[in-house]
Design a protein around this motif. Structure first.
Motif, PDB file in Angstrom:
ATOM      1  N   SER A 143      -4.446   7.196  55.463  1.00  0.00           N
ATOM      2  CA  SER A 143      -4.625   6.510  54.194  1.00  0.00           C
ATOM      3  C   SER A 143      -3.616   7.021  53.170  1.00  0.00           C
ATOM      4  CB  SER A 143      -6.046   6.722  53.668  1.00  0.00           C
ATOM      5  OG  SER A 143      -6.270   8.083  53.362  1.00  0.00           O
ATOM      6  N   HIS A 144      -3.485   6.241  52.105  1.00  0.00           N
ATOM      7  CA  HIS A 144      -2.525   6.604  51.055  1.00  0.00           C
ATOM      8  C   HIS A 144      -2.884   7.943  50.419  1.00  0.00           C
ATOM      9  CE1 HIS A 144       0.244   6.160  47.714  1.00  0.00           C
ATOM     10  NE2 HIS A 144      -0.752   6.306  46.864  1.00  0.00           N
ATOM     11  N   ARG A 145      -4.178   8.195  50.220  1.00  0.00           N
ATOM     12  CA  ARG A 145      -4.597   9.445  49.593  1.00  0.00           C
ATOM     13  C   ARG A 145      -4.306  10.646  50.490  1.00  0.00           C
ATOM     14  NH1 ARG A 145     -10.197   9.524  46.514  1.00  0.00           N
ATOM     15  NH2 ARG A 145      -8.882   8.167  45.256  1.00  0.00           N
ATOM     16  N   VAL A 146      -4.517  10.505  51.785  1.00  0.00           N
ATOM     17  CA  VAL A 146      -4.220  11.597  52.720  1.00  0.00           C
ATOM     18  C   VAL A 146      -2.724  11.885  52.726  1.00  0.00           C
ATOM     19  CG1 VAL A 146      -4.238  12.291  55.131  1.00  0.00           C
ATOM     20  CG2 VAL A 146      -6.237  11.167  54.142  1.00  0.00           C
ATOM     21  N   LEU A 147      -1.919  10.838  52.742  1.00  0.00           N
ATOM     22  CA  LEU A 147      -0.469  11.019  52.733  1.00  0.00           C
ATOM     23  C   LEU A 147      -0.004  11.715  51.459  1.00  0.00           C
ATOM     24  CD1 LEU A 147       0.716   7.586  54.208  1.00  0.00           C
ATOM     25  CD2 LEU A 147       0.615   9.789  55.355  1.00  0.00           C
ATOM     26  N   ARG A 148      -0.625  11.358  50.345  1.00  0.00           N
ATOM     27  CA  ARG A 148      -0.250  12.005  49.083  1.00  0.00           C
ATOM     28  C   ARG A 148      -0.620  13.489  49.096  1.00  0.00           C
ATOM     29  NH1 ARG A 148       1.127  10.130  44.147  1.00  0.00           N
ATOM     30  NH2 ARG A 148       0.543   7.991  44.663  1.00  0.00           N
ATOM     31  N   CYS A 149      -1.802  13.807  49.644  1.00  0.00           N
ATOM     32  CA  CYS A 149      -2.219  15.215  49.735  1.00  0.00           C
ATOM     33  C   CYS A 149      -1.269  16.013  50.621  1.00  0.00           C
ATOM     34  CB  CYS A 149      -3.647  15.307  50.262  1.00  0.00           C
ATOM     35  SG  CYS A 149      -4.904  14.706  49.118  1.00  0.00           S
ATOM     36  N   VAL A 150      -0.864  15.400  51.739  1.00  0.00           N
ATOM     37  CA  VAL A 150       0.084  16.071  52.637  1.00  0.00           C
ATOM     38  C   VAL A 150       1.407  16.312  51.926  1.00  0.00           C
ATOM     39  CG1 VAL A 150       1.423  15.825  54.758  1.00  0.00           C
ATOM     40  CG2 VAL A 150      -0.999  15.185  54.728  1.00  0.00           C
ATOM     41  N   LYS A 151       1.870  15.318  51.163  1.00  0.00           N
ATOM     42  CA  LYS A 151       3.140  15.459  50.451  1.00  0.00           C
ATOM     43  C   LYS A 151       3.056  16.571  49.410  1.00  0.00           C
ATOM     44  CE  LYS A 151       5.389  11.734  49.333  1.00  0.00           C
ATOM     45  NZ  LYS A 151       5.837  10.510  48.621  1.00  0.00           N
ATOM     46  N   VAL A 165       4.306  24.292  49.479  1.00  0.00           N
ATOM     47  CA  VAL A 165       4.653  25.334  50.456  1.00  0.00           C
ATOM     48  C   VAL A 165       6.163  25.528  50.544  1.00  0.00           C
ATOM     49  CG1 VAL A 165       4.578  25.958  52.893  1.00  0.00           C
ATOM     50  CG2 VAL A 165       2.547  24.993  51.792  1.00  0.00           C
ATOM     51  N   LEU A 166       6.908  24.438  50.734  1.00  0.00           N
ATOM     52  CA  LEU A 166       8.357  24.559  50.872  1.00  0.00           C
ATOM     53  C   LEU A 166       8.997  25.025  49.569  1.00  0.00           C
ATOM     54  CD1 LEU A 166       9.189  21.358  52.963  1.00  0.00           C
ATOM     55  CD2 LEU A 166       9.055  23.724  53.747  1.00  0.00           C
ATOM     56  N   LEU A 169      12.018  28.508  46.368  1.00  0.00           N
ATOM     57  CA  LEU A 169      12.340  28.643  44.946  1.00  0.00           C
ATOM     58  C   LEU A 169      11.573  29.757  44.233  1.00  0.00           C
ATOM     59  CD1 LEU A 169      12.503  24.834  44.119  1.00  0.00           C
ATOM     60  CD2 LEU A 169      14.440  26.404  44.282  1.00  0.00           C
ATOM     61  N   ILE A 170      10.619  30.388  44.930  1.00  0.00           N
ATOM     62  CA  ILE A 170       9.905  31.508  44.312  1.00  0.00           C
ATOM     63  C   ILE A 170      10.039  32.773  45.149  1.00  0.00           C
ATOM     64  CG2 ILE A 170       7.639  32.402  43.669  1.00  0.00           C
ATOM     65  CD1 ILE A 170       6.864  29.675  42.714  1.00  0.00           C
ATOM     66  N   PHE A 171       9.596  32.712  46.396  1.00  0.00           N
ATOM     67  CA  PHE A 171       9.541  33.931  47.208  1.00  0.00           C
ATOM     68  C   PHE A 171      10.928  34.421  47.628  1.00  0.00           C
ATOM     69  CE2 PHE A 171       5.337  31.903  48.073  1.00  0.00           C
ATOM     70  CZ  PHE A 171       4.582  32.838  47.385  1.00  0.00           C
ATOM     71  N   LEU A 172      11.821  33.522  48.041  1.00  0.00           N
ATOM     72  CA  LEU A 172      13.170  33.951  48.408  1.00  0.00           C
ATOM     73  C   LEU A 172      14.000  34.388  47.202  1.00  0.00           C
ATOM     74  CD1 LEU A 172      14.170  31.453  51.262  1.00  0.00           C
ATOM     75  CD2 LEU A 172      13.474  33.855  51.453  1.00  0.00           C
ATOM     76  N   GLY A 207      14.385  24.653  40.312  1.00  0.00           N
ATOM     77  CA  GLY A 207      12.977  25.023  40.233  1.00  0.00           C
ATOM     78  C   GLY A 207      12.197  24.148  39.269  1.00  0.00           C
ATOM     79  N   LEU A 208      12.780  23.834  38.116  1.00  0.00           N
ATOM     80  CA  LEU A 208      12.100  22.965  37.159  1.00  0.00           C
ATOM     81  C   LEU A 208      11.941  21.553  37.717  1.00  0.00           C
ATOM     82  CD1 LEU A 208      13.740  24.061  33.781  1.00  0.00           C
ATOM     83  CD2 LEU A 208      11.454  24.597  34.618  1.00  0.00           C
ATOM     84  N   ALA A 209      12.954  21.072  38.439  1.00  0.00           N
ATOM     85  CA  ALA A 209      12.834  19.757  39.073  1.00  0.00           C
ATOM     86  C   ALA A 209      11.714  19.761  40.113  1.00  0.00           C
ATOM     87  CB  ALA A 209      14.164  19.372  39.724  1.00  0.00           C
ATOM     88  N   TRP A 210      11.580  20.855  40.840  1.00  0.00           N
ATOM     89  CA  TRP A 210      10.492  20.977  41.824  1.00  0.00           C
ATOM     90  C   TRP A 210       9.128  20.976  41.143  1.00  0.00           C
ATOM     91  CZ3 TRP A 210       7.839  25.919  42.380  1.00  0.00           C
ATOM     92  CH2 TRP A 210       6.839  25.886  43.351  1.00  0.00           C
TER      93      TRP A 210
END
Length: 290
Positions: free
Chosen positions: A155-163, A169-170, A175-178, A234-237
């Protein structure tokens, strides 16, 4: 959005702020009191060792040092800070203005500099916002492709949550840990402090208690330039995450508006049909009467 939903969000936000304030109060106030006591003891011990130094003159000296430090200047007999207004530092300051980070460690002190800062902020902040939104759209493309490869037919909501999860995570990793590893090596900070600095910067909070590139480090100009690129990405992220997280709310608002407009249109149509029916009935009655 309904007023009920706004009220619930307000209550949740207020409770969240109150809980955060309570935690900060019990964590930070004891440490502040300890530092005050130690500083006062050091002050009195210094006066006992050097009784020839008048206390009022010492107070004037301390105030002058604090005032200079608030301006980002450290100038003592044994140590002098790097200039805050060479071209690289000025570029870094301008970037903190247009991105609304505003560390507060340096600020223009001349009247002309303050006036230029006003125009820099008024014109640069909208321009930077549009630019960050455009960069965020470009960052969304690889995330969407990765999402399509990982999960389909949902569903659209599941796809949005995955995104959103992929963005968090990425983005946090890249942009933070590295970058925090770079700050730890370059600035000599603890890794936890580096992560704290990264989050405070990219969320545009910018307390100014830690600022990268202030100390004299090798290749300082290049280091600050890399730091500037990191800030933009980072701000764009962060803008991308906010956009994705508020997507469902915006969709609901649009659906409610469409539903309301359809209901209004349906009501108008029924009213017109009722008026036409009433007119037809009156016309028939008039004909029968005649």
């Amino acid at each position: 959005m309904l007023w009920k939903s706004i009220g619930i969000l307000f209550v949740v936000l207020a409770v969240y702020i109150l809980l955060s304030a309570t935690v900060f109060h019990f964590l930070e106030q004891p440490h502040e009191i300890l530092v005050k006591n130690l500083t006062r003891d050091f002050h009195m011990e210094f006066l006992r060792k050097f009784p020839c130094l008048p206390q009022d003159e010492l107070e004037v000296f301390v105030q002058r040092v604090l005032k200079s430090y608030d301006m980002g200047v450290v100038a003592t007999a044994t140590k002098t800070s790097e200039t805050n207004w060479d071209f690289a530092s000025s570029f870094f300051f301008s970037a903190t203005v247009v991105t609304t980070i505003g560390y507060g460690n340096i600020a223009p002190n001349t009247l002309a500099g303050k006036i230029i800062c006003i125009f820099c902020a008024l014109c640069g902040i909208p321009l930077c916002t549009v630019f960050l939104a455009a960069i965020g759209q470009k960052l969304r493309f690889p995330i969407t492709k990765l999402q399509e490869k990982m999960i389909t037919g949902r569903s659209h909501r599941v796809l949005r949550c995955v995104k959103v999860c992929l963005c968090v995570v990425l983005g946090s990793t890249l942009l933070i840990f590295l970058p925090s590893v770079m700050f730890t090596l370059a600035e000599g900070w603890h890794y936890g402090v580096s992560v704290y600095y990264s989050v405070v910067t990219l969320t545009t909070i910018g307390f100014g208690d830690y600022v990268a590139g202030v100390q004299a480090v090798p290749y300082r100009d290049l280091y600050r330039a890399v730091n500037g690129v990191w800030v933009v990405l980072g701000l764009a992220w962060v803008a991308l995450i906010i956009s994705e997280m508020t997507g469902d709310i915006n969709d609901k608002i649009v659906k409610n508006e469409m539903r309301c407009s359809k209901s209004v249109s349906e009501t108008d149509r029924k009213d017109k049909e009722h008026e036409m029916t009433s007119l037809d009935t009156e016309s028939i009655e008039n004909v029968l009467v005649k």
